[in-house]
Design an enzyme around this catalytic site. Structure first.
Site, short mmCIF file in Angstrom:
data_model
loop_
_atom_site.label_atom_id
_atom_site.label_comp_id
_atom_site.label_asym_id
_atom_site.label_seq_id
_atom_site.Cartn_x
_atom_site.Cartn_y
_atom_site.Cartn_z
N CYS A 82 0.91 -1.19 0.00
CA CYS A 82 -0.06 -0.03 0.04
C CYS A 82 0.88 1.29 -0.02
CB CYS A 82 -0.94 0.03 1.19
SG CYS A 82 -2.54 1.33 1.05
N HIS A 176 -3.88 -4.93 0.58
CA HIS A 176 -3.18 -5.25 1.83
C HIS A 176 -3.39 -6.87 1.98
CE1 HIS A 176 -2.47 -1.74 4.25
NE2 HIS A 176 -3.53 -1.15 3.34
N GLU A 178 -2.08 -9.14 3.93
CA GLU A 178 -2.09 -9.64 5.18
C GLU A 178 -3.57 -9.30 5.72
OE1 GLU A 178 -1.03 -6.65 4.21
OE2 GLU A 178 -1.66 -5.15 5.63
#
Lengths: 195, 245
Positions: A82, A176, A178
């Site tokens: 990001c 993202h 994660e």
């Protein structure tokens, strides 16, 4: 085999989520501002969350801006997530003009019409095949003319945003991973196998 | 751009509770179990609202957030309650919170709200507006907010606004449509919350072009796989398909 992965700490960022997912992938992961630690790692992560000028100023204040730049130029595998991906660009107009790490061509601009791209989007590769569904959370995007380094993108009704960029040892995700559940886990797992 | 079905959990005295109009609470269980389940169900986002911190003007419950941090949660988490300055906001992100929900601070200390917005970025900020019968109110002092367009200047826009129907919170399918009228000229996209259970109403709201998401709380706890069932019944192309473990 476990790889030594280091997250570059620059104040407010979602370290917790990144640490959790790489631990789930059995990797040796930690956050650091220490250059020696950064220099020795198998993968450097520039995390997301925050603003472009705040992150760049932090790196300059810690006197690691140039060192990190040189390290990446010399071939260190680097993942930008990001904002982390955006920091690798030439510059940004977020809260005024700020020069970036100047490692990938393009400038970071505000998404038109004060739009924030929040939520789950399908990402497509160059052959228009679905690459996965990932979680995005950004108000600025990388505007680049270097189409060769854009491996995948997100297309809305009004604009197209580079979602995955790749240049030699650098990989950048605008989304993202994660926080992208199974698709995020899979993409990071593939990345680890590659480094 | 996909719309989202957000799973909301309300916390009181360190427990997840069923809230009814913010004056009656039924305990449901430990926060960690709820987060684990919602993550297992691959919900689009999880919204945690700590009403203790919110109502008593306390700080975020760091002990509780530390517990959440230990859960390997790959689902985006929004946290609201007691965020009164940049330092606290920053701490939450370091603990793995992805976005924050702000309400009181916006009215009581707009300068601090602006600092957080500028340092963290609008994409991580959601402004919560308590709405009663189509009127925005300051939940703490109960004053009606008539000048939201003046207060919410362009440079103060968050990424999204949570329209919280406080009258119909915890009710069965009574979300008040009027609530959207008082915010429909604001620039940020809208998340609707409070009394959203009826599939027809949910569909109607999700088809509104200004709405980016709906948040469902109590209704998720009524049946096994309720989240997936709601998505399946909605059958909207604009939503991500439901995922079964």
């Amino acid at each position: 085999m476990s790889k030594k992965i280091r997250i570059l700490g620059y104040g407010s960022a979602n370290y917790g989520s990144i640490i959790n997912i790489f631990r789930k992938l059995d990797q040796d992961i930690d956050v650091t501002e220490n250059y020696k630690d950064i220099k020795d790692c198998d993968l450097l992560i520039l995390p997301g969350v925050g603003t472009f000028p705040k992150a760049i100023n932090f790196l300059k204040k810690k006197k690691i801006f140039e060192k990190i730049r040189e390290n990446i130029i010399s071939g260190q595998p680097t993942l930008g997530i990001c904002l982390g991906m955006q920091l690798l660009s030439n510059s940004s107009t977020e809260l005024g003009y700020t020069k970036g790490l100047n490692l990938i061509s393009g400038s970071v601009k505000k998404i038109p019409n004060n739009f924030s791209n929040i939520g789950w989007n399908d990402v497509f590769n160059k052959n228009k095949r679905k690459f996965g569904c990932f979680y995005f959370q950004h108000s600025y995007y990388l505007d680049t003319k270097n189409e060769r380094m854009v491996n995948a993108y997100f297309q809305s009704d009004r604009f197209r945003i580079p979602a995955v960029i790749r240049k030699k040892n650098i990989i950048g995700f605008q989304f993202h991973p994660e926080k992208s559940q199974k698709d995020g886990y899979n993409i990071l797992n593939s990345l680890i196998k590659e480094i | 751009m996909r719309k989202r079905l957000i799973a909301g959990i309300t916390i009181k005295d360190n427990l997840v509770v069923q809230s009814i109009s913010y004056n009656k609470y039924l305990p449901l269980g430990k926060v960690e179990y709820f987060i684990k389940n919602l993550n297992r169900w691959s919900v689009d986002e999880i919204l945690i609202r700590d009403i203790d911190a919110y109502r008593k003007k306390g700080e975020p419950n760091i002990k509780l957030i530390e517990k959440i941090k230990k859960i390997s949660c790959e689902t985006p988490i929004i946290y609201g309650g007691g965020i009164s300055n940049f330092k606290l906001a920053s701490l939450l992100f370091n603990y793995g919170i992805d976005r924050i929900l702000i309400e009181n601070l916006f009215y009581e200390n707009p300068n601090q709200y602006e600092i957080i917005l500028n340092k963290i970025g609008a994409q991580s900020i959601i402004l919560s507006l308590s709405i009663k019968n189509g009127e925005i109110i300051n939940y703490i002092n109960k004053h009606i907010i008539k000048n939201i367009f003046t207060l919410l200047k362009d440079n103060l826009n968050p990424s999204e606004i949570l329209v919280n129907d406080i009258t119909n919170d915890g009710s069965y399918g009574k979300f008040n449509d009027k609530n959207l009228i008082c915010v429909n000229k604001l620039k940020p996209k809208i998340i609707c919350h409070g009394g959203l259970t009826n599939i027809k109403t949910l569909k109607k709201i999700l088809n509104n072009k200004n709405v980016s998401a709906v948040c469902i709380s109590n209704y998720l706890n009524f049946k096994e796989h309720q989240y997936q069932t709601i998505k399946n019944n909605l059958n909207l192309n604009t939503l991500r398909r439901e995922i079964y473990e």
